[in-house]
Design an enzyme around this catalytic site. Structure first.
Site, PDB file in Angstrom:
ATOM      1  N   SER A 128      -3.389  -5.991 -41.121  1.00 17.99           N
ATOM      2  CA  SER A 128      -3.402  -4.905 -40.139  1.00 17.99           C
ATOM      3  C   SER A 128      -2.165  -4.949 -39.265  1.00 17.99           C
ATOM      4  CB  SER A 128      -4.653  -5.020 -39.264  1.00 17.99           C
ATOM      5  OG  SER A 128      -4.590  -4.147 -38.150  1.00 17.99           O
ATOM      6  N   TYR A 153      -9.692  -9.069 -33.307  1.00 25.12           N
ATOM      7  CA  TYR A 153      -9.554  -8.519 -34.664  1.00 25.12           C
ATOM      8  C   TYR A 153      -8.178  -8.850 -35.228  1.00 25.12           C
ATOM      9  CZ  TYR A 153      -8.647  -5.033 -38.278  1.00 25.12           C
ATOM     10  OH  TYR A 153      -8.282  -4.408 -39.448  1.00 25.12           O
TER      11      TYR A 153
END
Length: 347
Positions: A128, A153
Site C-alpha cells: 500500500s 495499517y
C-alpha cells in the site's frame, strides 16, 4: 497455468481473478473468508460475476488458518500466487488493530510459509501507499524512507515487505510487492471514498471531508491496477544482475557474500501502482456532483489521525521493469464508476 488468488471476493481480487479467468489459459482458484468487515452481499455478487468462467473455482477459506492454507498450497500447487486478501482500511486500524495483526501479519506469514512448502514461480502480494508515512515527499519513490508509517495499517503493510524480503533471501522465492494508490472503480468497497461520497450525495447526507477537502489522492482506476498486477505476476522476473542495488552499485560489481546478499534481496521486488496525477478530495466530490446531477452537503473537518496529506506514485521503476502505464483518466473512470454505482445500488 494454475493461479491462486487470495481475497477473490474483494475489490481488486475479484477483478484480477476475472482478468485471468477470461483468458481461458488459467485455472484460477480463488479463496476468501467472506469477512463481515463490509457488506458480504457485495462480495457474493462479485463471486457470482465470476461464475460464467469455467476456469474459475472458489473455496471459502481463511489464509490466517495456517494448517489449512499450507495444505491447500501443497494440494493445488499453483504456478503463480496473487495474494490480494488483507484487512484493509486506515481508520479502522486505529479502532481494531487485532484484526490487522491476524490477517495482515499472521495471515501473510502463512502465505509465505505455504509458498516455501510448495514454491510457485512467482508470488505477488498487495502492499500500500500507506507505507510511505511521515516525511515522505511526493512523488513517492520505492526507495524512499518507509520507517515512519502514520497508520497501523501502513505499519502492517511495511512489515509484509520486510517479511517477503526475508523469505525471498532465505528460501529463494521470487516475490513482488505492489504498493497500490487509492484504487477506485466498479465493484469498489463501500467504505472507500467514491462510494461513501456518491451515496451521501444521492441520499442528501453530509459528505465528510477531512483536512477540509485539501488532501490530495492519486486516484487509480481499477483496470489499470489489474493490468499492473497481471503484468507483475506473469512478466518474466528480471534477473538480479539487471537491477541497481542500493547506492548505485550493481550486484555483479560487489564481491563475495555482499554480492550473494544483494542478489537474494533483489528476489523481493517492490513496485508502485498508481496514476501519478493527484487530485484534491474536494475536486473529486465536485466531479461526482456533476456526474450525479446533485449538490453535496459538505462537512469540512480537521485532519484525521493516520491520514496522509498527499499521495502520488513515481512510476519510473515499474514502467522500466514491466512497462506499466495507467491509461484511464479520472474523468473517464468516474463515469464508469457512476454507471456501475447507479445500477448496483439503484440510486
Amino acid at each position: 497455468m494454475k493461479v491462486l488468488v487470495t481475497g477473490a471476493a474483494g475489490f481488486i481480487g475479484h477483478q484480477v481473478a476475472r482478468r485471468l479467468a477470461e483468458t481461458g489459459q488459467c485455472e484460477v482458484l480463488g479463496i476468501d473468508n467472506l469477512s463481515a468487515y463490509y457488506d458480504v452481499g457485495l462480495k457474493r455478487a462479485r463471486l457470482a460475476d465470476l461464475e460464467e468462467f469455467d476456469g474459475f473455482r472458489f473455496l471459502q477459506s481463511d489464509f490466517a488458518d495456517a494448517d489449512r492454507f499450507v495444505a491447500l498450497m501443497e494440494h493445488f500447487k499453483p504456478d503463480y500466487v496473487a495474494h490480494l486478501g488483507a484487512q484493509p482500511g486506515v481508520r479502522h486500524s486505529v479502532e481494531n488493530p487485532a484484526a490487522y495483526v491476524q490477517s495482515n501479519l499472521v495471515g501473510f506469514a502463512n502465505v509465505l510459509e505455504g509458498c516455501r512448502r510448495a514454491p510457485p514461480k512467482h508470488l505477488v502480494y498487495a502492499s500500500s501507499s500507506s507505507v510511505y508515512g511521515a516525511g515522505a515527499k511526493p512523488p513517492f519513490r520505492e526507495e524512499d524512507d518507509t520507517s515512519l508509517p502514520t497508520s497501523f495499517y501502513g505499519a502492517t503493510k511495511r512489515s509484509n515487505e520486510l517479511m517477503a524480503q526475508s523469505y525471498a533471501g532465505t528460501h529463494g522465492l521470487r516475490i513482488t510487492g505492489l504498493r497500490f494508490f487509492t484504487v477506485y472503480g466498479p465493484w469498489g468497497r463501500p467504505d472507500m471514498a467514491p462510494t461513501l461520497f456518491a451515496r451521501a450525495i444521492c441520499e442528501g447526507q453530509p459528505v465528510k471531508l477531512f483536512n477540509e477537502g485539501r488532501n490530495l489522492r492519486d486516484f487509480t482506476y481499477i483496470d489499470d491496477i489489474v493490468d499492473g498486477v497481471a503484468r507483475a505476476l506473469l512478466y518474466p522476473f528480471v534477473s538480479a544482475h539487471s537491477w541497481e542495488a542500493p547506492g548505485g552499485a550493481a550486484p555483479a560489481e560487489a564481491g563475495g557474500d555482499l554480492q550473494a546478499g544483494l542478489r537474494s534481496a533483489l528476489q523481493a521486488r517492490i513496485f508502485n501502482l498508481g496514476h501519478h496525477r493527484p487530485v484534491e478530495t474536494l475536486l473529486f466530490v465536485r466531479m461526482l456532483e456533476n456526474l450525479l446531477g446533485r449538490t453535496a452537503k459538505l462537512e469540512l473537518l480537521p485532519p484525521q489521525p493516520g491520514d496522509m496529506i498527499e499521495t502520488c506514485a513515481d512510476l519510473t521503476r515499474v514502467q522500466a521493469a514491466i512497462h506499466y502505464k495507467p491509461c484511464v483518466p479520472l474523468e473517464e473512470g468516474l463515469v464508469r464508476f457512476i454507471d456501475w454505482f447507479r445500477g448496483y445500488y439503484r440510486l
